[in-house]
Design a protein around this motif. Structure first.
Motif, PDB file in Angstrom:
ATOM      1  N   HIS A  66       0.848  -1.205   0.000  1.00 32.81           N
ATOM      2  CA  HIS A  66       0.000   0.000   0.000  1.00 32.81           C
ATOM      3  C   HIS A  66       0.873   1.240   0.000  1.00 32.81           C
ATOM      4  O   HIS A  66       1.643   1.424   0.941  1.00 32.81           O
ATOM      5  CB  HIS A  66      -0.914   0.003   1.220  1.00 32.81           C
ATOM      6  CG  HIS A  66      -1.896  -1.126   1.219  1.00 32.81           C
ATOM      7  ND1 HIS A  66      -2.995  -1.163   0.397  1.00 32.81           N
ATOM      8  CD2 HIS A  66      -1.918  -2.274   1.924  1.00 32.81           C
ATOM      9  CE1 HIS A  66      -3.658  -2.287   0.616  1.00 32.81           C
ATOM     10  NE2 HIS A  66      -3.016  -2.987   1.534  1.00 32.81           N
ATOM     11  N   PRO A  67       0.823   2.122  -0.995  1.00 30.79           N
ATOM     12  CA  PRO A  67       0.066   1.864  -2.222  1.00 30.79           C
ATOM     13  C   PRO A  67       0.809   0.832  -3.065  1.00 30.79           C
ATOM     14  O   PRO A  67       2.026   0.720  -2.973  1.00 30.79           O
ATOM     15  CB  PRO A  67       0.052   3.220  -2.924  1.00 30.79           C
ATOM     16  CG  PRO A  67       1.316   3.880  -2.477  1.00 30.79           C
ATOM     17  CD  PRO A  67       1.546   3.402  -1.065  1.00 30.79           C
ATOM     18  N   ARG A  68       0.076   0.121  -3.838  1.00 29.24           N
ATOM     19  CA  ARG A  68       0.731  -0.899  -4.650  1.00 29.24           C
ATOM     20  C   ARG A  68       1.171  -0.298  -5.982  1.00 29.24           C
ATOM     21  O   ARG A  68       0.613   0.692  -6.444  1.00 29.24           O
ATOM     22  CB  ARG A  68      -0.159  -2.116  -4.841  1.00 29.24           C
ATOM     23  CG  ARG A  68      -1.237  -2.033  -5.857  1.00 29.24           C
ATOM     24  CD  ARG A  68      -1.971  -3.387  -5.878  1.00 29.24           C
ATOM     25  NE  ARG A  68      -3.010  -3.402  -6.860  1.00 29.24           N
ATOM     26  CZ  ARG A  68      -2.861  -3.878  -8.094  1.00 29.24           C
ATOM     27  NH1 ARG A  68      -1.719  -4.375  -8.480  1.00 29.24           N
ATOM     28  NH2 ARG A  68      -3.872  -3.859  -8.943  1.00 29.24           N
ATOM     29  N   THR A  69       2.183  -0.893  -6.540  1.00 30.97           N
ATOM     30  CA  THR A  69       2.696  -0.466  -7.836  1.00 30.97           C
ATOM     31  C   THR A  69       2.030  -1.308  -8.911  1.00 30.97           C
ATOM     32  O   THR A  69       1.967  -2.530  -8.800  1.00 30.97           O
ATOM     33  CB  THR A  69       4.225  -0.633  -7.900  1.00 30.97           C
ATOM     34  OG1 THR A  69       4.810   0.135  -6.842  1.00 30.97           O
ATOM     35  CG2 THR A  69       4.771  -0.150  -9.237  1.00 30.97           C
ATOM     36  N   HIS A  92       8.890  -2.113 -23.493  1.00 34.95           N
ATOM     37  CA  HIS A  92       9.143  -1.147 -22.428  1.00 34.95           C
ATOM     38  C   HIS A  92       8.203  -1.462 -21.273  1.00 34.95           C
ATOM     39  O   HIS A  92       7.047  -1.828 -21.500  1.00 34.95           O
ATOM     40  CB  HIS A  92       8.872   0.267 -22.957  1.00 34.95           C
ATOM     41  CG  HIS A  92       9.074   1.340 -21.949  1.00 34.95           C
ATOM     42  ND1 HIS A  92       8.032   1.858 -21.215  1.00 34.95           N
ATOM     43  CD2 HIS A  92      10.185   1.977 -21.538  1.00 34.95           C
ATOM     44  CE1 HIS A  92       8.508   2.785 -20.400  1.00 34.95           C
ATOM     45  NE2 HIS A  92       9.810   2.878 -20.570  1.00 34.95           N
ATOM     46  N   TRP A  93       8.683  -1.334 -20.049  1.00 32.28           N
ATOM     47  CA  TRP A  93       7.836  -1.551 -18.876  1.00 32.28           C
ATOM     48  C   TRP A  93       7.879  -0.307 -17.997  1.00 32.28           C
ATOM     49  O   TRP A  93       8.810   0.493 -18.066  1.00 32.28           O
ATOM     50  CB  TRP A  93       8.283  -2.783 -18.085  1.00 32.28           C
ATOM     51  CG  TRP A  93       9.605  -2.626 -17.404  1.00 32.28           C
ATOM     52  CD1 TRP A  93      10.831  -2.947 -17.921  1.00 32.28           C
ATOM     53  CD2 TRP A  93       9.857  -2.085 -16.103  1.00 32.28           C
ATOM     54  NE1 TRP A  93      11.822  -2.643 -17.026  1.00 32.28           N
ATOM     55  CE2 TRP A  93      11.246  -2.105 -15.887  1.00 32.28           C
ATOM     56  CE3 TRP A  93       9.038  -1.583 -15.102  1.00 32.28           C
ATOM     57  CZ2 TRP A  93      11.839  -1.655 -14.729  1.00 32.28           C
ATOM     58  CZ3 TRP A  93       9.626  -1.120 -13.929  1.00 32.28           C
ATOM     59  CH2 TRP A  93      11.016  -1.166 -13.750  1.00 32.28           C
ATOM     60  N   GLN A  94       6.826  -0.166 -17.201  1.00 35.73           N
ATOM     61  CA  GLN A  94       6.836   0.884 -16.189  1.00 35.73           C
ATOM     62  C   GLN A  94       6.006   0.453 -14.997  1.00 35.73           C
ATOM     63  O   GLN A  94       5.093  -0.360 -15.123  1.00 35.73           O
ATOM     64  CB  GLN A  94       6.329   2.214 -16.731  1.00 35.73           C
ATOM     65  CG  GLN A  94       4.864   2.261 -17.063  1.00 35.73           C
ATOM     66  CD  GLN A  94       4.426   3.672 -17.451  1.00 35.73           C
ATOM     67  OE1 GLN A  94       5.229   4.572 -17.566  1.00 35.73           O
ATOM     68  NE2 GLN A  94       3.145   3.846 -17.650  1.00 35.73           N
ATOM     69  N   GLY A  95       6.372   0.987 -13.848  1.00 36.06           N
ATOM     70  CA  GLY A  95       5.635   0.757 -12.620  1.00 36.06           C
ATOM     71  C   GLY A  95       5.135   2.093 -12.089  1.00 36.06           C
ATOM     72  O   GLY A  95       5.926   3.021 -11.915  1.00 36.06           O
ATOM     73  N   VAL A  96       3.829   2.176 -11.869  1.00 37.06           N
ATOM     74  CA  VAL A  96       3.195   3.412 -11.402  1.00 37.06           C
ATOM     75  C   VAL A  96       2.448   3.105 -10.116  1.00 37.06           C
ATOM     76  O   VAL A  96       1.709   2.113 -10.050  1.00 37.06           O
ATOM     77  CB  VAL A  96       2.219   3.961 -12.476  1.00 37.06           C
ATOM     78  CG1 VAL A  96       1.504   5.208 -11.985  1.00 37.06           C
ATOM     79  CG2 VAL A  96       2.949   4.231 -13.786  1.00 37.06           C
ATOM     80  N   ALA A 105       9.358   3.747 -11.707  1.00 37.48           N
ATOM     81  CA  ALA A 105      10.499   3.111 -12.370  1.00 37.48           C
ATOM     82  C   ALA A 105      10.040   2.640 -13.739  1.00 37.48           C
ATOM     83  O   ALA A 105       8.844   2.406 -13.962  1.00 37.48           O
ATOM     84  CB  ALA A 105      11.005   1.929 -11.554  1.00 37.48           C
ATOM     85  N   SER A 106      11.000   2.521 -14.654  1.00 37.29           N
ATOM     86  CA  SER A 106      10.672   2.012 -15.983  1.00 37.29           C
ATOM     87  C   SER A 106      11.941   1.498 -16.639  1.00 37.29           C
ATOM     88  O   SER A 106      13.041   1.708 -16.145  1.00 37.29           O
ATOM     89  CB  SER A 106      10.014   3.096 -16.849  1.00 37.29           C
ATOM     90  OG  SER A 106      10.933   4.153 -17.098  1.00 37.29           O
TER      91      SER A 106
END
Length: 131
Positions: A66-69, A92-96, A105-106
């Motif tokens: 919490h909060p989760r990505t 391409h990856w990303q974490g929000v 991060a990406s």
């Protein structure tokens, strides 16, 4: 015989299913896309997560934060093998953070897929954190 265009479309659809499963914290759907001995190499510390069970446990931990990505992978290309029922995906990856709009991060990723029966399943993924 599956054509390269059919493989490309099938893997892009499987990736979209995986992305929805990540967004919805849907472990069952993720499990359906992984071979039993799937391997994932994480983007920052290069930790190796070996096997479907281990990967599902890792996602379960991620989903409880919490909060989760929320991770999203965007396919840039799919290269189908001409001799085996396998393919390589690059993207391409990303974490929000949930509810945010800026990536925490990406980076880049590569994924190996194998056709098992009528389904394309993940065999291996490697991620690199670039930003």
């Amino acid at each position: 015989m599956t054509t390269s265009a059919q493989t490309d479309l099938a893997i892009r659809l499987a990736r979209a299913t995986f992305n929805r499963a990540l967004a919805n914290a849907d472990l069952a759907s993720i499990g359906l896309l992984l071979v039993p001995d799937v391997v994932l190499v994480t983007g920052t510390d290069s930790a190796v997560i070996a096997g479907r069970k281990a990967q599902l446990q890792a996602w379960k931990r991620e989903f409880s934060a919490h909060p989760r990505t929320i991770y999203t992978r965007t396919t840039h290309s799919v290269e189908a093998s001409a001799v085996e029922p396998i393919a390589m995906e690059h993207g391409h990856w990303q974490g929000v953070a949930d509810g945010a709009s800026v990536a925490l991060a990406s980076g880049s990723y590569a994924a190996k897929w194998r056709k098992v029966g009528e389904d394309w399943l993940l065999v291996a993924e490697i991620f690199v954190t670039l930003t």
